[in-house]
Design an enzyme around this catalytic site. Structure first.
Site, PDB file in Angstrom:
ATOM      1  N   HIS A 355      56.174 105.691  42.205  1.00 27.17           N
ATOM      2  CA  HIS A 355      55.453 105.608  43.480  1.00 27.17           C
ATOM      3  C   HIS A 355      56.264 105.041  44.622  1.00 27.17           C
ATOM      4  CE1 HIS A 355      51.393 106.587  41.966  1.00 27.17           C
ATOM      5  NE2 HIS A 355      51.862 106.070  40.845  1.00 27.17           N
ATOM      6  N   LYS A 543      46.910 100.500  56.967  1.00 21.09           N
ATOM      7  CA  LYS A 543      47.644 100.572  55.707  1.00 21.09           C
ATOM      8  C   LYS A 543      48.195  99.176  55.445  1.00 21.09           C
ATOM      9  CE  LYS A 543      50.341 103.794  57.643  1.00 21.09           C
ATOM     10  NZ  LYS A 543      50.424 104.841  56.657  1.00 21.09           N
ATOM     11  N   ARG A 544      48.777  98.941  54.264  1.00 23.23           N
ATOM     12  CA  ARG A 544      49.403  97.649  54.029  1.00 23.23           C
ATOM     13  C   ARG A 544      50.473  97.375  55.069  1.00 23.23           C
ATOM     14  NH1 ARG A 544      48.199  94.587  49.413  1.00 23.23           N
ATOM     15  NH2 ARG A 544      49.887  93.295  50.208  1.00 23.23           N
ATOM     16  N   LYS A 549      56.860 100.556  56.935  1.00 22.35           N
ATOM     17  CA  LYS A 549      55.773 101.332  57.538  1.00 22.35           C
ATOM     18  C   LYS A 549      55.763 101.201  59.059  1.00 22.35           C
ATOM     19  CE  LYS A 549      52.875 100.726  53.378  1.00 22.35           C
ATOM     20  NZ  LYS A 549      52.583 102.075  52.852  1.00 22.35           N
ATOM     21  N   THR A 651      48.660 108.395  51.484  1.00 22.11           N
ATOM     22  CA  THR A 651      47.408 109.090  51.188  1.00 22.11           C
ATOM     23  C   THR A 651      46.419 108.877  52.334  1.00 22.11           C
ATOM     24  OG1 THR A 651      46.829 107.162  49.856  1.00 22.11           O
ATOM     25  CG2 THR A 651      47.515 109.132  48.670  1.00 22.11           C
ATOM     26  N   LYS A 655      43.528 111.303  54.453  1.00 19.03           N
ATOM     27  CA  LYS A 655      42.147 110.935  54.789  1.00 19.03           C
ATOM     28  C   LYS A 655      41.884 111.147  56.281  1.00 19.03           C
ATOM     29  CE  LYS A 655      42.592 107.784  50.961  1.00 19.03           C
ATOM     30  NZ  LYS A 655      42.994 106.436  50.513  1.00 19.03           N
TER      31      LYS A 655
HETATM   32  C1  475 Z   1      53.421 104.398  48.045  1.00 22.19           C
HETATM   33  N1  475 Z   1      52.466  99.499  44.935  1.00 22.19           N
HETATM   34  C2  475 Z   1      52.660 105.464  48.820  1.00 22.19           C
HETATM   35  C3  475 Z   1      51.093 105.613  46.885  1.00 22.19           C
HETATM   36  O1  475 Z   1      51.357 107.263  45.190  1.00 22.19           O
HETATM   37  C4  475 Z   1      51.952 106.406  47.856  1.00 22.19           C
HETATM   38  C5  475 Z   1      51.928  97.653  43.570  1.00 22.19           C
HETATM   39  C6  475 Z   1      52.351  96.569  42.832  1.00 22.19           C
HETATM   40  C7  475 Z   1      53.668  96.253  42.725  1.00 22.19           C
HETATM   41  C8  475 Z   1      54.554  97.040  43.383  1.00 22.19           C
HETATM   42  N2  475 Z   1      54.138  98.103  44.097  1.00 22.19           N
HETATM   43  C9  475 Z   1      52.873  98.416  44.184  1.00 22.19           C
HETATM   44  C10 475 Z   1      53.201 100.561  45.276  1.00 22.19           C
HETATM   45  O2  475 Z   1      54.337 100.714  44.990  1.00 22.19           O
HETATM   46  C11 475 Z   1      52.490 101.575  46.039  1.00 22.19           C
HETATM   47  O3  475 Z   1      51.328 101.403  46.381  1.00 22.19           O
HETATM   48  N3  475 Z   1      53.147 102.685  46.345  1.00 22.19           N
HETATM   49  C12 475 Z   1      52.462 103.723  47.107  1.00 22.19           C
HETATM   50  O4  475 Z   1      51.898 104.659  46.205  1.00 22.19           O
HETATM   51  C13 475 Z   1      50.425 106.493  45.848  1.00 22.19           C
HETATM   52  O5  475 Z   1      51.120 107.291  48.558  1.00 22.19           O
HETATM   53  O6  475 Z   1      53.561 106.194  49.615  1.00 22.19           O
HETATM   54  O7  475 Z   1      53.966 103.459  48.942  1.00 22.19           O
END
Ligand code: 475
Length: 822
Positions: A355, A543-544, A549, A651, A655
């Site tokens: 991700h 978003k976060r 970002k 995502t 939306k």
């Molecule tokens: C991406 N979270 C988005 C989304 O695929 C993408 C949580 C805990 C620890 C480390 N990282 C996380 C992520 O890495 C995360 O939320 N990644 C996101 O996944 C779904 O649409 O671009 O940033």
């Protein structure tokens, strides 16, 4: 079966009586919420039992979606939507003098996730159930979810989210499926009478994992799947009459281990914290889930060699990757399979989704910690690594470099991504561009060695929550024009295309958007005390908060616009409301300072008579799934402005599109595919390409100081960060943000997210937005086309691709019509 309104009303009243010994008139809103929820749960549980019975009969393959995070959002409204009972229930409650919206608002927002990754997991569960696939979500029942954000004096303050305080009606405790999970100690081995080596973990501490199940209701098909989240309990209450001091000590430690393990969700998005407790959380829920998956399989099957034909484990990023070793352990130690047998089954069962390519998110556990906490698991990982290194040597003889880059254990660390890739049969990215970057850059060596494992699965979102529930006005309008197939077949929205040029349709669409803006304006008035004009352009970034970002670029641009307005008070300027919503990780200094900056800029601009309301800046406190639904519905402009190559997919972008906002974005993540669907004319694209960014990163050549020196607009805005314009009492307050852009000591560390490089191009794109909005008909046409072209971005499509390429499940159709459905 038809919805029986009178029966339902009676159940609600009776629930209020038996739960609280009160009448409806005496009940609090929370009590009414509980009573209504239990009435709905009653129906859901019938369907749940029918579904599980059918699964037992048909014995379909089961997907276990393993994830540290499930950002579910509220369940009541969503369950009513998927039961196709929303309007009937609203009506029934109305007859009791109860407003369903207010009832929904009483539900805590279960926020067992940070952002994109956790919300994706929730959308996937919705789609799996709706598409008739047998699935479990496996996760952790955090006592405290994502913190509640309060803004005090412009700063973020984190408040614990005690979501279970009033009891959560949609969960069900299942102590009969409890599992023991072991930590620490050592491994002893001996050879048994058959000449096999037996491994035993000894001197360990253990925790009891107790599952809570939440129903996942499919849309209109009667299917109810399960989200299984694990709570931790001490193994046994220790006896106070124990005179053995060692035992007593151990009992206390075990009690503490259980108490701590599920206490809180780590609030880091796209970031690896490397904390011991986090690894404990990971192994805790994975061990329990894997044990249960194997136990469940063995209840109705005998041959574990066919496990992978009935079970798939999807690993949501590397956080659940210990599943690879845990499945090996269970197959070998608990079920006597050989290494080779266990390895084949494990590889065919596991699959990994990546991700993020942010390097700070890569999970690398120190060997010392990993082996101390999970001694047996570490042994297994060592052996996986030994065999994998042999394979590397066979393929690339004498190439030490390959081993250094690819080994699972190297340089004192266990690399979870490498374990996930080696121990599974599939590796996927979450948007086309992201998968290409994985193949060509981040995971290039693995792609060269095993290209057959790599595939792309562009993310999607559930239209049931993000249009049908979030935006009832638009949902009804769409259904009136093209029928309701879109609810389970989003590409059917393309039938709206013929209305794009229809003036009446355009007007109706803009009117709905206006009403949604009024709804959000009211929310902002009530929560922020700020008056915003629903006729202004609603320009939204929610978003976060993360540097990649680039919320900072957005607010710097607002500072620039403000300068323009001050210099030319009479300039032509279309009123704009800039809306932000974002939580920052508690320890992320620049992210938190950016929140303060946004609020400080808001204070100045919102109260400057020269501006005269033409710019409003609003920071929405405590952005979360429930208020997100209103925000998407009300947006005109969707800010998707990450540095190209950094946002894996996004995502939120989808939306917004589904709700008819136009994307203002870089060619990053899924924006690329959004623009491909809707056409460049109906979006505002700007900035460096991913290729250009990667070029700079690999070969250098970017110097933000050149831009600072040569562009007076940019220079002026940056100087305002350090001259007290937005912080007169403490002019140095925003210095760290200034330094992040122009770090003078080390130019390689300056502006790592290319804000200055993209600034002018962004400002120019913003001018195009303004010009476009002034042409109302054309804007309406583009907005309508965004809705019409959103079909690809349903998580239903994503799930069918996972099915086709990775999971290969058969659908289960229930024999009888579900309860409460028409
Ligand atoms: C991406 N979270 C988005 C989304 O695929 C993408 C949580 C805990 C620890 C480390 N990282 C996380 C992520 O890495 C995360 O939320 N990644 C996101 O996944 C779904 O649409 O671009 O940033």
């Amino acid at each position: 079966m038809k919805f029986d309104k009178e029966l339902f009303k009676g159940t609600v009243l009776n629930n209020i009586k038996t739960l609280y010994r009160r009448t409806l008139e005496e009940a609090t809103e929370q009590q009414i919420f509980q009573a209504v929820s239990y009435a709905i749960k009653d129906v859901v549980v019938d369907n749940w039992m029918a579904t599980q019975k059918e699964y037992e009969k048909k014995d379909p393959k089961i997907v276990y979606y393993m994830s540290m995070e499930f950002l579910m959002g509220r369940a009541l409204g969503n369950n009513l939507i998927n039961l196709r009972a929303y309007k009937e229930v609203a009506e029934a409650l109305d007859e009791l003098g109860v407003d369903l919206n207010l009832v929904e608002d009483q539900e805590p927002d279960p926020a067992l996730g940070n952002g994109g990754l956790g919300r994706l997991a929730a959308c996937f569960l919705d789609s799996l159930a709706t598409l008739n696939y047998a699935a479990y979500g496996c996760g952790i029942r955090y006592r405290y979810g994502m913190f509640r954000q309060e803004i005090r004096d412009g700063y973020q303050v984190e408040v614990p989210d005690n979501w279970l305080a009033d009891g959560y009606p949609f969960e069900l405790r299942r102590p009969e499926y409890a599992k023991e999970v072991k930590f620490g100690g050592w491994v002893s081995s001996y050879v048994d009478e058959n000449g096999r080596t037996i491994f035993k973990q000894e001197g360990y501490q253990s925790v009891q994992a107790v599952p809570y199940d939440m129903p996942i209701v499919g849309y209109g098909n009667g299917i109810v799947n399960t989200l299984r989240i694990w709570d931790a309990q001490p193994v046994e209450c220790f006896s106070l009459d124990s005179f053995d001091k060692g035992d007593y000590q151990k009992a206390v430690e075990q009690e503490n281990l259980a108490r701590n393990i599920v206490e809180v969700l780590y609030p880091n998005d796209n970031h690896y914290a490397g904390k011991e407790l986090r690894l404990k959380q990971q192994y805790f829920f994975i061990s329990a889930s894997v044990q249960e998956a194997v136990d469940k399989y063995m209840r109705t099957h005998t041959d574990l060699h066919k496990f992978h034909e009935k079970v798939a484990f999807q690993l949501n990023d590397t956080h659940p990757t210990v599943a690879v070793a845990e499945l090996m352990r269970v197959l070998m130690d608990d079920h006597d399979l050989s290494w080779d047998e266990a390895w084949e089954i494990t590889c065919k069962t596991c699959a990994y989704t990546n991700h993020t390519i942010m390097s700070e998110a890569l999970e690398k556990w120190p060997i010392e910690l990993f082996s101390r906490l999970l001694p047996r698991i570490y042994q297994i990982v060592e052996e996986i690594n030994r065999r994998f290194v042999l394979r590397i040597q066979q393929m690339y003889p004498g190439n030490q470099e390959k081993i250094r880059k690819m080994a699972i254990i190297y340089d004192g660390q266990v690399k979870m991504a490498h374990l996930a890739i080696v121990g599974g049969h599939s590796v996927n990215g979450v948007a086309r561009l992201h998968t290409e970057i994985l193949e060509k850059q981040e995971l290039r060596d693995f792609y060269e060695m095993m290209p057959e494992k790599f595939n792309n699965k562009t993310n999607g979102i559930t239209q049931r929550r993000f249009l049908l529930h979030a935006n009832p006005l638009l949902a009804d309008w769409v259904t009136d024009h093209v029928g309701d197939e879109w609810i389970t077949d989003l590409p059917a929205l393309s039938r709206l295309r013929i209305y794009a040029d229809d003036e009446k349709a355009q007007q109706e669409f803009m009117n709905i958007k206006y009403q949604n803006k009024v709804r959000l304006a009211k929310y902002i008035r009530e929560h922020n005390g700020i008056e915003v004009d629903p006729r202004s352009i609603f320009d939204v970034q929610v978003k976060r908060l993360h540097e990649y970002k680039r919320q900072l670029m957005n607010i710097l641009h607002i500072m620039y616009l403000y300068n323009e307005l001050k210099d030319h008070p009479d300039m032509d300027f279309y009123p704009r409301t800039f809306i932000f919503g974002a939580k920052a990780a508690a320890g992320y200094r620049n992210a938190k300072l950016t929140i303060k900056l946004i609020n400080s800029v808001a204070d100045v601009i919102n109260n400057d008579p020269v501006v005269d309301g033409r710019i409003k800046v609003v920071f929405i406190e405590n952005y979360r799934v429930s208020n997100a639904e209103w925000i998407f519905a009300a947006a005109d402009v969707s800010e998707q402005i990450s540095t190209a190559s950094k946002e894996a997919s996004g995502t939120g972008n989808m939306k917004f599109m589904l709700n008819g906002a136009l994307t203002l974005g870089t060619m990053d993540g899924a924006n690329v595919e959004i623009v491909e669907e809707v056409g460049k004319k109906n979006a505002f694209i700007f900035g460096l390409s991913a290729e250009q960014v990667i070029q700079y990163e690999n070969y250098g050549g970017y110097n933000p100081m050149d831009i600072f020196n040569n562009d007076q607009d940019i220079r002026r805005v940056l100087m305002q960060l350090i001259n007290g314009t937005y912080s007169p009492q403490d002019p140095e307050l925003f210095r760290p943000l200034y330094n992040s852009l122009l770090n003078t000591q080390d130019t390689a560390k300056a502006d790592t997210y290319f804000i200055l490089a993209d600034f002018k191009s962004y400002a120019e794109a913003q001018r195009r937005v303004e010009a476009a909005y002034k042409d109302e008909k054309n804007w309406a046409k583009s907005a309508l086309l965004n809705v019409a072209c959103a079909g690809k971005f349903s998580s239903d499509r994503t799930i069918e691709e996972y099915e086709r390429d990775i999971w290969h499940q058969e659908k289960v159709i229930l024999p009888s019509k579900p309860e409460l459905s028409k």
